[in-house]
Design a protein around this motif. Structure first.
Motif, PDB file in Angstrom:
ATOM      1  N   ASP A  42       1.032  -1.182   0.223  1.00  9.60           N
ATOM      2  CA  ASP A  42       0.028  -0.236  -0.169  1.00  9.60           C
ATOM      3  C   ASP A  42       0.603   0.971   0.008  1.00  9.60           C
ATOM      4  O   ASP A  42       0.556   2.748   0.227  1.00  9.60           O
ATOM      5  CB  ASP A  42      -0.675  -0.055   1.299  1.00  9.60           C
ATOM      6  CG  ASP A  42      -2.085  -1.257   0.979  1.00  9.60           C
ATOM      7  OD1 ASP A  42      -2.360  -1.346  -0.073  1.00  9.60           O
ATOM      8  OD2 ASP A  42      -1.890  -1.284   2.261  1.00  9.60           O
ATOM      9  N   ARG A  43       2.024   1.033  -0.415  1.00 11.10           N
ATOM     10  CA  ARG A  43       3.077   2.167  -0.049  1.00 11.10           C
ATOM     11  C   ARG A  43       3.182   2.799  -1.583  1.00 11.10           C
ATOM     12  O   ARG A  43       3.183   1.595  -2.590  1.00 11.10           O
ATOM     13  CB  ARG A  43       4.036   2.303   0.634  1.00 11.10           C
ATOM     14  CG  ARG A  43       4.306   2.248   1.883  1.00 11.10           C
ATOM     15  CD  ARG A  43       3.647   3.049   2.743  1.00 11.10           C
ATOM     16  NE  ARG A  43       4.870   4.537   2.446  1.00 11.10           N
ATOM     17  CZ  ARG A  43       4.154   5.272   2.730  1.00 11.10           C
ATOM     18  NH1 ARG A  43       3.223   5.998   3.270  1.00 11.10           N
ATOM     19  NH2 ARG A  43       5.478   6.453   2.540  1.00 11.10           N
ATOM     20  N   PRO A  46       9.207   2.629  -3.176  1.00  9.92           N
ATOM     21  CA  PRO A  46       9.676   2.026  -1.780  1.00  9.92           C
ATOM     22  C   PRO A  46      10.373   3.058  -0.475  1.00  9.92           C
ATOM     23  O   PRO A  46      10.483   3.901  -0.465  1.00  9.92           O
ATOM     24  CB  PRO A  46      11.056   1.954  -2.387  1.00  9.92           C
ATOM     25  CG  PRO A  46      10.765   1.951  -4.084  1.00  9.92           C
ATOM     26  CD  PRO A  46       9.741   2.358  -3.838  1.00  9.92           C
ATOM     27  N   VAL A  47      10.533   2.297   0.163  1.00 12.97           N
ATOM     28  CA  VAL A  47      11.140   2.859   2.071  1.00 12.97           C
ATOM     29  C   VAL A  47      12.707   2.429   1.797  1.00 12.97           C
ATOM     30  O   VAL A  47      12.354   1.580   2.041  1.00 12.97           O
ATOM     31  CB  VAL A  47       9.638   2.318   2.795  1.00 12.97           C
ATOM     32  CG1 VAL A  47      10.966   2.961   4.626  1.00 12.97           C
ATOM     33  CG2 VAL A  47       8.448   3.155   2.970  1.00 12.97           C
ATOM     34  N   VAL A  48      12.968   3.471   1.589  1.00 17.41           N
ATOM     35  CA  VAL A  48      14.341   3.072   2.247  1.00 17.41           C
ATOM     36  C   VAL A  48      14.995   3.021   3.530  1.00 17.41           C
ATOM     37  O   VAL A  48      14.987   4.435   4.333  1.00 17.41           O
ATOM     38  CB  VAL A  48      15.332   4.376   1.009  1.00 17.41           C
ATOM     39  CG1 VAL A  48      17.263   3.923   1.310  1.00 17.41           C
ATOM     40  CG2 VAL A  48      15.410   4.181  -0.346  1.00 17.41           C
ATOM     41  N   LYS A  76       1.380   9.713  12.662  1.00 17.96           N
ATOM     42  CA  LYS A  76       2.786   9.841  12.281  1.00 17.96           C
ATOM     43  C   LYS A  76       2.599   8.337  11.550  1.00 17.96           C
ATOM     44  O   LYS A  76       3.721   8.044  11.725  1.00 17.96           O
ATOM     45  CB  LYS A  76       3.684  10.469  13.229  1.00 17.96           C
ATOM     46  CG  LYS A  76       3.032  11.406  12.978  1.00 17.96           C
ATOM     47  CD  LYS A  76       5.043  12.059  14.296  1.00 17.96           C
ATOM     48  CE  LYS A  76       4.805  13.696  15.124  1.00 17.96           C
ATOM     49  NZ  LYS A  76       6.051  13.945  15.789  1.00 17.96           N
ATOM     50  N   GLU A  77       1.865   7.434  11.510  1.00 20.69           N
ATOM     51  CA  GLU A  77       1.581   6.663  10.823  1.00 20.69           C
ATOM     52  C   GLU A  77       2.585   6.078   9.582  1.00 20.69           C
ATOM     53  O   GLU A  77       3.216   5.244   9.776  1.00 20.69           O
ATOM     54  CB  GLU A  77       0.178   5.538  10.584  1.00 20.69           C
ATOM     55  CG  GLU A  77      -0.177   5.386  11.798  1.00 20.69           C
ATOM     56  CD  GLU A  77      -1.657   6.790  12.576  1.00 20.69           C
ATOM     57  OE1 GLU A  77      -0.916   7.680  11.796  1.00 20.69           O
ATOM     58  OE2 GLU A  77      -1.971   6.621  13.186  1.00 20.69           O
ATOM     59  N   ASP A  78       3.135   7.576   8.746  1.00 15.46           N
ATOM     60  CA  ASP A  78       3.590   7.180   7.562  1.00 15.46           C
ATOM     61  C   ASP A  78       4.852   7.023   7.706  1.00 15.46           C
ATOM     62  O   ASP A  78       5.444   7.084   6.947  1.00 15.46           O
ATOM     63  CB  ASP A  78       3.004   7.803   6.659  1.00 15.46           C
ATOM     64  CG  ASP A  78       1.928   7.231   5.692  1.00 15.46           C
ATOM     65  OD1 ASP A  78       1.830   6.296   6.343  1.00 15.46           O
ATOM     66  OD2 ASP A  78       1.147   8.776   5.717  1.00 15.46           O
ATOM     67  N   THR A  79       5.368   7.381   8.994  1.00 15.18           N
ATOM     68  CA  THR A  79       6.957   7.601   9.194  1.00 15.18           C
ATOM     69  C   THR A  79       8.179   6.824   8.711  1.00 15.18           C
ATOM     70  O   THR A  79       7.448   5.520   9.098  1.00 15.18           O
ATOM     71  CB  THR A  79       7.128   8.462  10.736  1.00 15.18           C
ATOM     72  OG1 THR A  79       6.114   8.720  11.429  1.00 15.18           O
ATOM     73  CG2 THR A  79       8.669   8.291  10.998  1.00 15.18           C
ATOM     74  N   PRO A  80       8.951   6.989   7.902  1.00 17.26           N
ATOM     75  CA  PRO A  80       9.908   6.052   7.686  1.00 17.26           C
ATOM     76  C   PRO A  80      10.256   4.558   8.967  1.00 17.26           C
ATOM     77  O   PRO A  80      10.348   3.765   8.451  1.00 17.26           O
ATOM     78  CB  PRO A  80      10.422   6.315   6.269  1.00 17.26           C
ATOM     79  CG  PRO A  80      10.347   8.123   6.321  1.00 17.26           C
ATOM     80  CD  PRO A  80       9.900   7.957   7.846  1.00 17.26           C
ATOM     81  N   GLY A  81      10.687   5.340   9.718  1.00 20.91           N
ATOM     82  CA  GLY A  81      11.075   4.701  10.700  1.00 20.91           C
ATOM     83  C   GLY A  81       9.967   3.469  11.537  1.00 20.91           C
ATOM     84  O   GLY A  81      10.254   2.229  10.962  1.00 20.91           O
ATOM     85  N   GLU A  82       8.662   3.996  11.121  1.00 23.64           N
ATOM     86  CA  GLU A  82       7.591   3.653  11.712  1.00 23.64           C
ATOM     87  C   GLU A  82       7.056   2.210  10.671  1.00 23.64           C
ATOM     88  O   GLU A  82       7.254   0.867  11.383  1.00 23.64           O
ATOM     89  CB  GLU A  82       6.827   4.128  12.413  1.00 23.64           C
ATOM     90  CG  GLU A  82       6.996   4.671  14.287  1.00 23.64           C
ATOM     91  CD  GLU A  82       7.327   6.112  13.551  1.00 23.64           C
ATOM     92  OE1 GLU A  82       7.852   6.646  12.939  1.00 23.64           O
ATOM     93  OE2 GLU A  82       8.016   6.212  14.943  1.00 23.64           O
ATOM     94  N   LEU A  83       7.548   2.940   9.483  1.00 24.99           N
ATOM     95  CA  LEU A  83       6.684   2.035   8.683  1.00 24.99           C
ATOM     96  C   LEU A  83       8.011   0.374   8.751  1.00 24.99           C
ATOM     97  O   LEU A  83       7.277  -0.440   8.790  1.00 24.99           O
ATOM     98  CB  LEU A  83       6.431   2.931   7.346  1.00 24.99           C
ATOM     99  CG  LEU A  83       5.347   3.332   7.357  1.00 24.99           C
ATOM    100  CD1 LEU A  83       5.907   4.717   5.457  1.00 24.99           C
ATOM    101  CD2 LEU A  83       4.368   2.251   7.000  1.00 24.99           C
ATOM    102  N   SER A  84       9.590   0.496   8.514  1.00 25.57           N
ATOM    103  CA  SER A  84       9.977  -0.335   8.188  1.00 25.57           C
ATOM    104  C   SER A  84      10.083  -1.329   9.223  1.00 25.57           C
ATOM    105  O   SER A  84       9.856  -2.627   8.928  1.00 25.57           O
ATOM    106  CB  SER A  84      11.206   0.521   7.709  1.00 25.57           C
ATOM    107  OG  SER A  84      11.720   1.200   8.766  1.00 25.57           O
ATOM    108  N   SER A  85      10.188  -0.972  10.823  1.00 22.47           N
ATOM    109  CA  SER A  85       9.728  -1.685  11.740  1.00 22.47           C
ATOM    110  C   SER A  85       9.099  -2.556  12.037  1.00 22.47           C
ATOM    111  O   SER A  85       9.527  -3.527  12.236  1.00 22.47           O
ATOM    112  CB  SER A  85      10.511  -0.288  12.711  1.00 22.47           C
ATOM    113  OG  SER A  85       9.532  -0.056  13.861  1.00 22.47           O
ATOM    114  N   CYS A  86       7.937  -1.957  11.628  1.00 24.02           N
ATOM    115  CA  CYS A  86       6.679  -2.374  11.929  1.00 24.02           C
ATOM    116  C   CYS A  86       6.435  -3.397  10.059  1.00 24.02           C
ATOM    117  O   CYS A  86       5.848  -5.127  10.397  1.00 24.02           O
ATOM    118  CB  CYS A  86       5.827  -2.016  11.281  1.00 24.02           C
ATOM    119  SG  CYS A  86       5.106  -0.836  13.590  1.00 24.02           S
TER     120      CYS A  86
END
Length: 344
Positions: A42-43, A46-48, A76-86
């Motif tokens: 759903d992104r 890509p998240v780097v 802040k659900e779209d913060t890259p750090g949270e997205l990647s760790s989850c």
């Protein structure tokens, strides 16, 4: 590169990676990191993200990274750090294939040196200095080693059993664990060596001398405090090596100074995106300007270390602390010297 899966389902977990098609993995130096390009469901893009290797380079058939799951705060659900760790914690499965760049990074142990060494870590940022500690142990070095680990409480500590085994197995290795806000359970279990934050007084009292090579990795406030304290103690600049990830690390590297030669009021054209913007000092770096105006640029560490945001420079010049190859710009630490055209 294929995933061996998260070793546990806890907040801090380790992920082992093996080559997807077999063959040898690129070597790395203790302290370096991997850059991941994650295809998160759903992104649209890509998240780097960059994660430090948490194992010793002497393990040649796999890589290991250790990741703390960060549950996003409301809004802040779209913060890259949270997205990647989850994503690593909840979505990734054993056997999944990931896009990973070869190990990189200038923050690594000087493996040729024989001088005594101090490794300092804060929170889950322990991973690069743990890699250094493991290399020192597996190579049977005779260097004196001190390992300082500062966290709020036992809830924030990572890979403690592994660290303790290494320290216990080497008579010239020593460790100091500091809890700044221990829980009653931590107090009852005597789970730490000292209560409070790591400070210059603690370092002086423990080490007695500043004649060490210092390697430091942690949250920005800790980084700023420790590196400044070491400078005040008279430690030469070349003996203080540090790394952190995230937008605030730029301010640490540049000491809050605008890039030399940067000029406000200049035009920045992002050629692929078809946007022409005016840059002023308040806009920050070129990457921050791009982010604020919907220009998509892949970025990892945001501190000039990983090279993910390297962008072709079609016209003009930029100023920054770390200069990349001629004809390109590291947007996360770059500011324009005049009108620019970027291939983004």
């Amino acid at each position: 590169m294929s995933s061996g899966g998260l070793r546990t389902r806890r907040a801090i977990s380790s992920l082992c990676l093996e080559p997807h098609h077999g063959g040898a993995l690129p070597p790395f130096l203790p302290g370096q990191f991997l850059t991941f390009e994650l295809q998160i469901p759903d992104r649209p893009q890509p998240v780097v993200r960059c994660y430090s290797l948490s194992d010793t380079p002497t393990v040649r058939d796999r890589y290991r990274v250790t990741i703390k799951r960060l549950d996003p705060p409301p809004g802040k659900e779209d913060t890259p750090g949270e997205l990647s760790s989850c994503y690593f914690r909840d979505v990734l499965k054993v056997g999944d294939v990931l896009d990973v760049q070869a190990p990189n990074g200038g923050f690594h142990l000087d493996i040729q040196s024989e001088r005594p060494v101090v490794l300092i870590a804060g929170g889950v940022e322990v991973t690069p200095v743990l890699s250094m500690l493991k290399w020192l142990a597996t190579n049977e070095t005779h260097r004196e080693v001190w390992f300082f680990y500062a966290v709020r409480s036992g809830r924030d500590i990572a890979l403690r059993a592994e660290i303790n085994r290494i320290i216990a197995g080497n008579s010239h290795f020593h460790s100091v664990t500091l809890f700044s806000a221990p829980t009653p359970e931590c107090e009852a279990a005597r789970a730490f060596d000292r209560k409070g934050k790591l400070s210059l007084d603690v370092l002086k009292e423990t080490l007695g001398s500043s004649n060490y090579e210092f390697y430091v990795c942690g949250p920005p406030p800790m980084m700023e405090a420790i590196t400044t304290a070491l400078e005040d103690w008279g430690v030469p600049e070349e003996d203080i090596r540090f790394e952190e990830f995230g937008p605030t690390s730029v301010k640490t590297v540049t000491h809050g100074e605008p890039a030399a030669g940067a000029r406000s009021g200049v035009s920045v054209r992002f050629a692929r995106s078809g946007k022409t913007l005016t840059w002023n000092e308040a806009d920050g770096t070129l990457l921050e300007l791009a982010d604020a105006n919907g220009v998509r640029v892949n970025a990892g560490c945001r501190a000039g270390n990983c090279g993910t945001c390297t962008t072709a420079l079609r016209e003009g010049r930029v100023s920054y602390v770390t200069k990349p190859a001629e004809g390109t710009a590291l947007l996360c630490i770059a500011c324009p010297e005049g009108d620019l055209v970027l291939d983004a």
